[in-house]
Design an enzyme around this catalytic site. Structure first.
Site, PDB file in Angstrom:
ATOM      1  N   ASP A   4      28.040  -0.861  -2.833  1.00  0.00           N
ATOM      2  CA  ASP A   4      28.219   0.454  -2.308  1.00  0.00           C
ATOM      3  C   ASP A   4      29.843   0.422  -1.565  1.00  0.00           C
ATOM      4  OD1 ASP A   4      28.080   3.130  -1.367  1.00  0.00           O
ATOM      5  OD2 ASP A   4      27.342   2.390   0.511  1.00  0.00           O
ATOM      6  N   LYS A   5      30.333   1.584  -1.257  1.00  0.00           N
ATOM      7  CA  LYS A   5      31.629   1.508  -0.624  1.00  0.00           C
ATOM      8  C   LYS A   5      31.573   1.749   0.628  1.00  0.00           C
ATOM      9  CE  LYS A   5      34.475   5.024  -0.433  1.00  0.00           C
ATOM     10  NZ  LYS A   5      34.702   5.232   1.186  1.00  0.00           N
ATOM     11  N   LYS A  29      22.990   5.140  -9.510  1.00  0.00           N
ATOM     12  CA  LYS A  29      23.272   3.654  -9.231  1.00  0.00           C
ATOM     13  C   LYS A  29      22.093   2.695  -9.909  1.00  0.00           C
ATOM     14  CE  LYS A  29      25.719   4.674  -4.735  1.00  0.00           C
ATOM     15  NZ  LYS A  29      25.611   4.432  -3.374  1.00  0.00           N
ATOM     16  N   LYS A  76      28.809  22.542   5.232  1.00  0.00           N
ATOM     17  CA  LYS A  76      29.527  21.371   5.191  1.00  0.00           C
ATOM     18  C   LYS A  76      29.026  20.367   4.043  1.00  0.00           C
ATOM     19  CE  LYS A  76      27.888  18.041   8.611  1.00  0.00           C
ATOM     20  NZ  LYS A  76      28.298  17.328   9.873  1.00  0.00           N
ATOM     21  N   LEU A  82      37.822   0.436 -15.244  1.00  0.00           N
ATOM     22  CA  LEU A  82      37.116   1.625 -15.874  1.00  0.00           C
ATOM     23  C   LEU A  82      36.915   2.464 -14.646  1.00  0.00           C
ATOM     24  CD1 LEU A  82      36.088   3.435 -17.909  1.00  0.00           C
ATOM     25  CD2 LEU A  82      34.009   2.287 -17.779  1.00  0.00           C
ATOM     26  N   THR A 131      29.888   4.503  -5.719  1.00  0.00           N
ATOM     27  CA  THR A 131      30.048   5.402  -4.586  1.00  0.00           C
ATOM     28  C   THR A 131      29.897   6.703  -5.048  1.00  0.00           C
ATOM     29  OG1 THR A 131      31.652   5.863  -2.623  1.00  0.00           O
ATOM     30  CG2 THR A 131      32.650   5.356  -5.095  1.00  0.00           C
ATOM     31  N   PHE A 183      20.757  17.945   4.899  1.00  0.00           N
ATOM     32  CA  PHE A 183      21.551  17.248   3.693  1.00  0.00           C
ATOM     33  C   PHE A 183      20.452  16.436   2.818  1.00  0.00           C
ATOM     34  CE2 PHE A 183      23.417  13.591   1.684  1.00  0.00           C
ATOM     35  CZ  PHE A 183      24.670  14.263   1.062  1.00  0.00           C
ATOM     36  N   ILE A 189      34.968   6.028 -13.671  1.00  0.00           N
ATOM     37  CA  ILE A 189      34.212   6.978 -14.261  1.00  0.00           C
ATOM     38  C   ILE A 189      33.632   7.786 -13.379  1.00  0.00           C
ATOM     39  CG2 ILE A 189      32.014   5.391 -14.575  1.00  0.00           C
ATOM     40  CD1 ILE A 189      31.338   6.642 -17.067  1.00  0.00           C
ATOM     41  N   ASN A 197      20.521   5.726   0.555  1.00  0.00           N
ATOM     42  CA  ASN A 197      21.028   6.123  -0.786  1.00  0.00           C
ATOM     43  C   ASN A 197      21.154   4.692  -1.659  1.00  0.00           C
ATOM     44  OD1 ASN A 197      23.227   5.349   0.853  1.00  0.00           O
ATOM     45  ND2 ASN A 197      24.495   6.460  -0.661  1.00  0.00           N
TER      46      ASN A 197
END
Length: 1352
Positions: free
Chosen positions: A430-431, A1014, A788, A975, A908, A764, A977, A1037
């Site tokens: 993950d980022k 993911k 938001k 790559l 991400t 959210f 995507i 997540n």
């Protein structure tokens, strides 16, 4: 005494027939639900009915709750009487244990008996007893824990005494009313019926459940008849229908039906979960709906994770080959014995001639199975478990993996896949929060299409980063956020939970500090960076115009409307809980409702010499304050600011203003309102002039009070994004001061405190990628939706009004350009939008939404549809850019992992530009890399693009192959995507092309990917490419991705502990991956692989000694050694050295592995544990067994030694060969190794000498008395042992030396390089010392000429 109570408790469990299970439950509880004719008692298959335990529905309660679990928990696996049968049943699930049980029973058959019946039972009994003792101790610890939890005390309502009485947790039942105070732990899942908070709000801390330390808000059931009054359980006569117990922590569906037939929907916001702690609330009362093992906390308590490692799967294959080898050897012996028996016509000694040779061979086959049983290493499985525990101990105590700031160390949650850390080929990361800090800081924003760069804020961040680099003390860490989380409304020293999870964040020191003295409370994510936002000068001047009309810059009224609504949305569109060190929560005081009427607003404006209500016409000044008032603050004369005003009243009040909005004659309306407002202004001025000192003093006191409270506000946010935006709004004096279930208290610049009626919160979720709040605007009285979310979603939902299409199109176009610029800088972007609803639109939506909230079936789907219907035709206000810094040493870590041959993918949900920028920053992308972008609008376009990209990559590979220079061109393709294209790529039609393209690329970056995508990507690569995968993440997540991967690693970041609790290993920083994989992963794999090979070697080597002897005894199954020595040789005498080898061996030092990551890949390709290595090991064992047997055979040939005398030097030589073989293979020899080797030899010789000295009838039919003593008294015994050992091991030493000379491994090269470097360094230092000494001598001689001769 404790053990006696444990036995008593086990017996009670058995007699009660209550097999409650915690960690070991098979799934959801299967409570049999009653189906009666009574409508109140009937429960459908997916629901449960709850009645109060003490009430008028006593018969209904007894009927429906008889099958519900009590609140007592039992995580023990066994009872006192079932321990032995259940434990044996579990242990015999292992094939090795079943195999040895079969051999034990086989040895009781007289015709195939090989040893004494008792001796063959020793290996199996020893293993079973050791494991049984371990299981019993673990179960006893669970019993002590259960006892502590079950005996916690809570106040429960007693119907007979009509009051709350103290009861143990274990006595709480479904339907009980439970009374809790601040800082108490919730004993069961309860529906919140009463809170001492005037607005029916309760705050809980879920750290014991999911690791999150920020406070969460729960509220009393809406429209509850007794809400706001002192709750009396006797007056509660409602019925609760809810879903059956499940493990979904975020979902609860049901309804409450009152006695008058009115139904009220129930949701997760009404449920208090077991193990959570009440915070900032004096008193709460709830009714228990789930108890004991039916609570969500217990159903999520699945215990340690179990995964099968890749090495373990290979081991099973080798064991099968050992079985095949055993079958061949036994078959050979059976055939040989049959032929031998058939060759005797007239024997000079007694031979069983009655049994046919074929049948005799059949009997010998099974006898040889018993004799050669040690070929199957029964102790190997136990040894592997012990070795892995030792490896985990050293990993857990590695100081390099310890985070001093967080006071956390690595946590190993999966105990059996440590060796897989050394086999990783693909890493999925993950980022946000994994590669970055996840400490969000407001950086810049764009409002009304105008960009505000906040350059001073950027310089402040640079200064902070430099300070943070110099000293770690300056940085506010996660622990600082924990430091005050215990502070409560009654006591600043809060008792921690006794049902805590063993998470990464251990806080004993912190608790001591809290108990000793008061520390300032800090909210979650409230770092110094996030709070100290420097406003942009241009934006500040525009906001100052609200309070100072003499500002040099005069913005338009529309722009001011956008700016005001933008910061209002930042302040209220969240779930932030407001508190302070001295005040637990900030809510709107009842005595000051309404806080700001229109008259107070005008008075404040006048106090700041601002005249928005002057008699200037709109035509005189386009952006005048009057224009601002008429467009931004349009509302009726009486606003709905009172908190208790219902929606219907507000609708009536605001109807006049809405009707006026529809009139085309705006000038007439404005003039009419202006006359009214001028008159009100004059009245206010008269009041002020009557007593100016009192008014001034009152205003000063109010301002001072607001500033004091504002300075001490603490924001408890659920995510760092929310905290950063709230702090940014506060920097512009748009401050969130308080929150309740129905209202918000906000300070606006130039206006002051306003009470905002909170109608709904649409939280959210990953599908919508946005959150919204529905409020009644404090100044216009209109229903407004503030939203938001991700720019990819909001920009699509934002539509331009028909009357101002050009203006809104310009704003949208400019905002999109700013979004792209922010993404290129690596900023996280969020878009802010709003929507004004008409009353009839809101009423229509509200009816459908209330129906969705009260439904049990498909509640989530209905709520999602309801939110999507509302969040359309939005008006785009602006966007924010939030900086999220990289963690320290991330670029170095990724570079090391890539050098180690690990492909790093980034998955991400951020924008493509943001992900690419972060990839460049962390050195995942280099300037020479070629970027392949896949953003397609259709599935057909995606298929065509993949084919073109594959051809491009193949062309680059062909070009590199022709030139023959440099690295493969495929390693320079990256790559990128997006999420929509990735969804098509994961479909069956395009899956193969995506795999072909991605495996040829150096790295892949998946943007805008959902949590499901993911996990699908990880599963696709793992299953179709057959590679070892590792997934690392920090948030909820990432849980699905972590669970799908072969190895899942959670990072204890800013988003709670969901990822940690779902992971196999938990770390605190991304940089720890390099040490964990390159060092510990390499060591664990190398140690276990070599230990398994060694185990197989020593068993095959010793068994072959018995096999060679069969050629000299007619394949009769006889052995040349004592049966006790035969059984204990591999089980005891040679079992400890492999354990030490598997725990302590280091083929390379840690520094070399970190400096040369290529060694990680070399270890995977070094053929340490590949199929043919098994046969090489077997052949080596065959050779050594031949030497070990035939050297003593020829040494004692022609002598009169007996069978046991002949076996004595063979056993001693085998012991020396096996132990010294490990010494040769070991790369590390410490005093521990030496002690274990000496103890192994001492135990063997001590045992055989004792057996020889005192045993007469312990091993019939042979008699070992005096044999070993006699053999050891002759020199031939020692000469034979030395000669045998040297002859057996010398070829192996020669072979290793030859291989290292001709084809040195990378390990040897690195060691040689270290030696050469150290030697060169020593020579350089010697030359420098010599030169330096000569220079000193010359200088001494020049200064003292008289000393020169003596120095010579």
């Amino acid at each position: 005494m404790e053990r006696l109570r444990w036995v008593q408790q086990c017996c009670r469990q058995l007699l009660a027939g209550d097999s409650r299970r915690g960690w070991y439950s098979d799934g959801l509880p299967t409570s049999s639900l009653l189906n009666t004719h009574s409508p109140r008692g009937r429960v459908c298959g997916k629901q449960r009915t709850v009645f109060p335990r003490n009430g008028r529905h006593q018969q209904d309660y007894e009927r429906v709750s008889r099958n519900y679990k009590s609140n007592a928990i039992s995580t023990t696996k066994y009872t006192f009487l079932t321990f032995i049968p259940m434990n044996l049943f579990e242990q015999f699930h292992r094939a090795a244990n079943l195999y040895f049980l079969f051999l034990t029973l086989l040895n009781w058959v007289p015709v195939v008996e090989a040893f004494q019946k008792e001796i063959t039972m020793i290996p199996l009994l020893l293993v079973l007893i050791i494991i049984a003792i371990k299981d019993a101790l673990e179960d006893f610890r669970r019993y002590l824990f259960d006892k502590k939890v079950n005996n916690n005390v809570v106040r429960v309502f007693c119907g007979t005494q009509k009051s709350y009485v103290d009861q143990c947790w274990k006595n709480v039942q479904v339907g009980d009313f439970v009374h809790l105070s601040c800082n108490e732990i919730i004993p069961a899942d309860m529906l919140l019926l009463y809170s001492s908070d005037p607005h029916g709000v309760c705050y809980i801390e879920t750290a014991n459940l999911d690791g999150e330390t920020n406070l969460k808000q729960r509220q009393v059931v809406s429209d509850f008849p007794l809400q706001g009054e002192e709750f009396t359980p006797e007056s509660f006569h409602s019925r609760i229908e809810c879903e059956n117990p499940n493990n979904d922590l975020s979902r609860f569906r049901g309804y409450m039906e009152h006695s008058n037939g009115v139904r009220v929907g129930l949701h997760s916001g009404n449920l208090l979960l077991r193990s959570c702690t009440i915070r900032n609330t004096e008193t709460v009362v709830g009714i228990v709906v789930y108890a004991g093992h039916e609570t969500k906390a217990m159903m999520n308590n699945s215990g340690p994770r179990y995964k099968r490692s890749k090495l373990e799967k290979h081991l099973n294959t080798d064991i099968l080959w050992c079985v095949v080898l055993l079958f061949v050897m036994c078959l050979t012996a059976a055939i040989g014995h049959g032929l031998w028996m058939n060759s005797f016509k007239e024997s000079i000694f007694q031979v069983d001639t009655e049994t046919p040779p074929a049948l005799a061979g059949f009997y010998i086959f099974w006898t040889m199975v018993i004799v050669l049983q040690v070929l199957i290493p029964i102790s190997l499985y136990v040894s592997i478990e012990i070795v892995k525990l030792g490896q985990i101990y050293f990993i857990h105590n590695d100081l390099s993996l310890y985070n001093k700031q967080l006071d956390s160390r690595i946590q190993c949650r999966a105990l059996n896949i440590t060796e897989d850390l050394g086999q990783i080929q693909y890493l999925f990361s993950d980022k946000t929060g994994t590669l970055t800090e996840n400490k969000m800081v407001f950086r810049r924003c764009s409002i009304f299409g105008v960009e505000y760069p906040h350059e001073e804020n950027a310089r402040r961040l640079e200064v902070y980063e430099s300070e943070n680099t110099e000293t770690a003390v300056c940085s506010v860490t996660l622990k600082s956020g924990y430091s005050g989380k215990s502070l409560s409304c009654r006591s600043l020293s809060c008792n921690r939970s006794s049902v805590s999870l063993h998470t990464l964040t251990a806080e004993p020191m912190e608790e001591d500090q809290l108990s000793g003295h008061v520390q300032p409370r800090t909210g979650a994510f409230c770092s110094r960076m996030a709070k100290e936002v420097v406003p942009d000068p241009a934006l500040g001047r525009k906001l100052n115009w609200l309070t100072n009309h003499s500002s040099s810059e005069t913005p338009s009224s529309m722009e001011l409307t956008y700016i005001t609504d933008f910061f209002l949305a930042l302040a209220i569109c969240n779930s932030v809980v407001v508190s302070s060190p001295n005040q637990p929560r900030h809510v709107i005081p009842e005595e000051r409702t309404p806080l700001k009427s229109l008259e107070e607003v005008k008075l404040m404006f006048q106090r700041f010499s601002f005249s928005p209500f002057s008699a200037l016409s709109p035509s005189q000044i386009k952006g005048s304050p009057h224009s601002l008032k008429s467009r931004l603050f349009i509302r009726g004369k009486r606003g709905s600011l009172t908190l208790s005003t219902p929606v219907s009243n507000t609708t009536d009040v605001s109807s006049s203003s809405q009707e006026n909005d529809s009139k085309p004659d705006l000038s007439a309306r404005e003039e009419e309102e202006q006359d009214v407002e001028d008159q009100e202004t004059e009245d206010d001025l008269k009041d002020t002039q009557t007593n100016p000192d009192e008014a001034r003093q009152s205003m000063q006191d109010l301002t001072k009070q607001v500033e004091e409270i504002t300075d001490e506000l603490v924001y408890e946010a659920e995510s760092p994004d929310e905290a950063a935006l709230v702090h940014a709004a506060r920097a512009y004096r748009c401050t969130l001061r308080g929150r309740s279930a129905e209202s918000l208290l906000v300070d606006l610049p130039g206006i002051g405190s306003l009470a905002i009626q909170l109608l709904h919160i649409l939280p959210f979720d990953s599908n919508r990628k946005r959150m919204s709040v529905v409020v009644r605007h404090p100044l216009t009285g209109q229903v407004v939706v503030f939203t938001k979310g991700a720019d990819s979603v909001i920009m699509d939902l934002a539509e331009s009004p028909t009357d101002q299409t050009e203006v809104y199109s310009h704003i949208k176009e400019k905002t999109q350009k700013h979004l792209d610029a922010y993404a290129r800088e690596g900023l996280r972007t969020l878009c802010i939008a709003k929507k004004v609803l008409k009353e009839d639109e809101y009423d229509l939506w509200l009816k459908a939404h209330m129906l969705a909230e009260s439904s049990i079936e498909n509640r989530e789907e209905l709520l999602l549809e309801s939110a999507q219907r509302l969040e359309t035709n939005l008006t785009l206000l602006g966007t924010t850019g939030i900086v999220d810094r990289l963690q320290e040493e991330v670029p170095e870590t990724i570079a090391a992992l890539q050098r180690a041959g690990i492909k790093v993918w980034v998955l991400t949900g951020d924008k493509q530009e943001t992900a690419i920028n972060i990839a460049y920053a962390c050195k995942l992308l280099c300037a020479s890399d070629k970027l392949l972008t896949a953003n397609c609008g259709s599935k057909d376009a995606c298929a065509a693009l993949f084919e073109d990209l594959i051809l491009e990559v193949q062309g680059g590979e062909s070009l590199t192959a022709l030139t023959g220079n440099g690295e493969s061109m495929s390693s320079s393709f990256i790559l990128v995507i997006d999420g929509r294209t990735l969804g098509w790529a994961l479909e069956d039609e395009l899956r193969s092309n995506f795999l072909e393209l991605s495996r040829r690329c150096k790295a892949v970056i998946c943007c805008r990917s959902t949590p499901l995508q993911k996990s699908q990507v990880v599963q696709l690569i793992r299953d179709h490419l057959g590679v070892m995968t590792l997934a690392v993440g920090d948030g909820a997540n990432d849980v699905s991705m972590i669970q799908v991967a072969d190895v899942g690693i959670g990072i204890s970041g800013q988003e709670g502990m969901q990822a940690v609790m779902s992971s196999d290993f938990a770390i605190s920083r991304f940089k720890h991956l390099s040490k964990l994989l390159l060092v510990h992963g390499h060591w664990c794999y190398s140690r276990l692989a070599n230990m398994i090979q060694y185990f197989i070697y020593k068993n095959v080597m010793y068994v072959n000694l018995l096999f060679w002897y069969q050629f000299f005894c007619g394949f009769s199954g006889s052995v040349m050694t004592n049966s006790w020595v035969l059984i204990l040789f591999n089980l005891i005498f040679t079992s400890a050295p492999p354990l030490i080898y598997g725990i302590l061996n280091q083929d390379l030092p840690a520094d070399a592995l970190m400096e040369l990551p290529e060694l990680y890949q070399d270890a995977q390709t070094s053929k340490t544990f590949v199929p043919y290595m098994f046969w090489i090991t077997v052949l080596d064992a065959f050779y050594q067994s031949l030497v070990c047997f035939f050297v003593p055979y020829f040494a004692y040939a022609g002598s009169d030694v007996g069978v046991l005398s002949f076996g004595s030097p063979i056993n001693a030589s085998a012991l020396f060969i096996i132990l010294l073989h490990q010494v040769i293979e070991s790369n590390t020899l410490t005093w521990i190794h030496m002690v274990v080797l000496v103890l192994s030899c001492t135990s063997y010789f001590g045992f055989v000498l004792l057996l020889s000295g005192f045993c007469v009838t312990c091993s019939p039919p042979v008699n070992p008395l005096g044999i070993e003593l006699l053999q050891m008294s002759h020199s031939l015994f020692y000469i034979t042992c030395v000669l045998t050992t040297v002859a057996a091991l010398l070829p192996r030493l020669f072979f290793q030396a030859l291989c290292n000379t001709l084809h040195p491994s990378t390990v040897l090269k690195s060691a040689h390089m270290d030696t050469v470097d150290s030697e060169n360094y020593c020579r350089r230092m010697q030359r420098w010392n010599m030169t330096h000494s000569k220079t000193n001598r010359r200088s001494a001689g020049a200064d003292n000429a008289g000393l020169e001769p003596s120095l010579a």
